[in-house]
Design an enzyme around this catalytic site. Structure first.
Site, PDB file in Angstrom:
ATOM      1  N   HIS A  60      16.783 -12.636   5.912  1.00 11.90           N
ATOM      2  CA  HIS A  60      16.665 -11.837   7.041  1.00 11.90           C
ATOM      3  C   HIS A  60      17.775 -11.084   7.216  1.00 11.90           C
ATOM      4  O   HIS A  60      17.770  -9.947   7.988  1.00 11.90           O
ATOM      5  CB  HIS A  60      16.366 -12.762   8.315  1.00 11.90           C
ATOM      6  CG  HIS A  60      17.613 -13.559   8.767  1.00 11.90           C
ATOM      7  ND1 HIS A  60      17.611 -14.905   8.638  1.00 11.90           N
ATOM      8  CD2 HIS A  60      18.841 -13.381   9.439  1.00 11.90           C
ATOM      9  CE1 HIS A  60      18.927 -15.276   8.911  1.00 11.90           C
ATOM     10  NE2 HIS A  60      19.365 -14.082   9.683  1.00 11.90           N
ATOM     11  N   SER A  84      24.882 -15.287   9.588  1.00 10.35           N
ATOM     12  CA  SER A  84      23.894 -15.505   8.825  1.00 10.35           C
ATOM     13  C   SER A  84      24.323 -14.925   7.257  1.00 10.35           C
ATOM     14  O   SER A  84      24.808 -14.022   7.407  1.00 10.35           O
ATOM     15  CB  SER A  84      22.838 -14.653   9.341  1.00 10.35           C
ATOM     16  OG  SER A  84      22.052 -15.182  10.225  1.00 10.35           O
ATOM     17  N   ASP A 137      14.439 -18.181   3.059  1.00 13.01           N
ATOM     18  CA  ASP A 137      15.116 -17.331   3.764  1.00 13.01           C
ATOM     19  C   ASP A 137      16.429 -17.107   2.998  1.00 13.01           C
ATOM     20  O   ASP A 137      17.649 -16.929   3.623  1.00 13.01           O
ATOM     21  CB  ASP A 137      15.566 -18.012   5.163  1.00 13.01           C
ATOM     22  CG  ASP A 137      16.278 -16.538   5.868  1.00 13.01           C
ATOM     23  OD1 ASP A 137      15.816 -15.558   5.767  1.00 13.01           O
ATOM     24  OD2 ASP A 137      16.900 -16.989   6.964  1.00 13.01           O
TER      25      ASP A 137
END
Length: 501
Positions: free
Chosen positions: A140, A247, A170
């Site tokens: 992402h 992230s 992911d």
């Protein structure tokens, strides 16, 4: 009671499956992909070492994180993604009326359509995992980007290309061309214990090279945040502070080795509230290995629908409660059915490892490829039975698919698949090449191609498979014209772009 909002995308401020790695003291796994090699070093700790580590580290006043921070900071990078308008190769986002003008004209005032568009950027983190410049991050972080810029701890910057991505976990793998890069190795995440000290390293809110400390709060967490149909969630939970921008960053132990890749937070506010989640290193190394060796993740599957056993489920099924994973259904002609597993079985062990939750079962199977054999022990009506299951891919075979011509496909920034004969016949085509996924690269920068586009001709010459597509492009210089169709759009669609630009 309000539900906790689980946020994955919020970690951006502006905006599964070879056998487990060997259990030797220090083991390495080498993958060769046209002279590309990467080594993963994983360490298992003996029980005595773990006890000594815990007794030493959990004397809070005596813990010093400075040595660990020095080991890891140079290997954790900042990733800046740019989303572009494909028609003009210019980064854009929809214009909003500035607050000053809104006060005078109100919300009904519309910005002129020809007003200049402003760039739209995303921000995240990544971890260098070898000296050749391979970087692990979250899918992402790079999703929908046309360009990626990587900044090191010393402020050097590089353009990055996408080697591959796996939305189901992911994860994404990038590469930069750098020299003397500092890299981190992995620890076996099965050996990581609840209560163990960990550090989260990343770039929250674009505050470069931020280090926070906490403990492993839980393991094998499923927070139902990944929308992918085949999503795999078995997170390591931590209370080390992570926020938007973390992230793709590293969760490391006190030796500076990767425990997991930070990915999500549970929050009511959009910021850290004490609950962060990281993808375990054993899943990360499997995905990276596959992307390097095959160009895509080779996912072994049992072919069952499952749920974690609990007291309520036991009452509903009118059985005595026991720890394990309830098999709700078994797919027809699936690997599980062929082995003899049936609906109503309770899976209690896989390859000798005790299984008590669905996420833990997913995590174990995620470390295997199609064709791998696993031992599955089930409890069936009070008696244990063992089955040898040969895992299969999503198509129900044990085939391994390898992406050829990786350099050209990475340059284009897309995953392709040869159109199957059944679909080609339905569309009245002799064949074609479907665009499956788009990454930062030429197609996203220079065209408006969407995933699902079926390429049938290159400069008027018919192409029926990936090999013909690559062959046609390798012979070209300058402008290229794609001709093709979308299944959901009538008529032919054409895209022109320059290979040398």
């Amino acid at each position: 009671m309000k539900k906790i909002k689980m946020s994955l995308g919020v970690l951006l401020p502006t905006l599964v499956l070879v056998s487990m790695l060997s259990c030797k003291e220090v083991s390495d796994l080498e993958v060769d992909n046209e002279n590309e090699q990467i080594q993963f070093y994983t360490e298992n700790r003996s029980s005595d070492e773990s006890a000594e580590k815990n007794s030493r580290d959990f004397k809070v006043g005596a813990v010093d994180f400075t040595g660990t921070a020095k080991k890891v900071l140079d290997a954790v990078v900042h990733i800046r993604s740019t989303q572009s308008d494909p028609g003009r190769n210019q980064a854009v986002q929809p214009q909003q009326l500035p607050d000053l003008f809104r006060e005078f004209f109100g919300d009904r005032f519309q910005m002129p359509e020809n007003m200049p568009q402003q760039p739209m950027y995303g921000s995240g983190s990544g971890v260098i995992i070898d000296e050749k410049g391979h970087i692990v991050t979250n899918n992402h972080v790079i999703n929908n980007a046309s360009e990626l810029e990587v900044t090191l701890h010393n402020n050097e910057t590089y353009k990055a290309i996408v080697i591959g991505a796996d939305p189901a976990t992911d994860l994404a793998l990038l590469k930069v061309k750098g020299e003397n890069l500092k890299a981190l190795s992995f620890v076996d995440s099965d050996d990581v214990e609840i209560g163990e000290w960990v550090l989260a390293v990343g770039n929250p809110y674009s505050l470069y090279s931020t280090v926070t400390a906490g403990i492993v709060s839980a393991k094998a967490r499923n927070i139902n945040i990944n929308p992918e149909r085949l999503a795999i969630e078995s997170f390591i939970q931590t209370d080390a502070a992570i926020n938007p921008g973390n992230s793709g960053g590293a969760l490391v132990d006190l030796d500076g080795k990767i425990v997991g890749i930070n990915s999500a937070i549970a929050t009511r506010t959009g910021s850290y509230t004490g609950y962060g989640f990281a993808i375990p290193s054993n899943i990360v190394t499997k995905v990276v290995s596959d992307l390097l060796k095959y160009g895509s993740v080779q996912r072994g599957m049992l072919g069952v629908t499952i749920t974690t056993m609990n007291g309520n489920l036991a009452k509903e099924k009118k059985i005595d409660f026991m720890e394990g994973v309830w098999v709700e259904t078994v797919g027809e002609e699936s690997a599980a059915e062929k082995a003899g597993i049936a609906a109503g079985d309770i899976i209690v062990k896989v390859d000798g490892i005790k299984v008590t939750t669905s996420p833990r079962l997913q995590e174990i199977i995620a470390q295997h490829r199609p064709g791998d054999k696993v031992s599955v022990v089930v409890n069936r009506k009070g008696k244990e039975k063992e089955f040898q299951v040969t895992l299969e891919n999503v198509k129900g075979t044990t085939d391994i698919s390898k992406k050829e011509n990786v350099e050209m496909l990475n340059y284009l920034g897309a995953d392709f698949e040869t159109l199957d004969k059944e679909t080609a016949k339905k569309l009245n085509l002799d064949g074609g090449v479907r665009v499956v996924n788009l990454y930062p690269g030429l197609l996203r920068q220079k065209t408006q191609i969407r995933a699902g586009y079926i390429i049938t001709h290159v400069d008027g010459k018919k192409v029926t498979d990936i090999k013909e597509l690559v062959s046609a492009l390798e012979k070209k210089k300058g402008g290229v014209m794609f001709e093709g169709i979308y299944e959901d759009t009538p008529g032919k669609q054409y895209y022109a772009f320059g290979l040398d630009s």
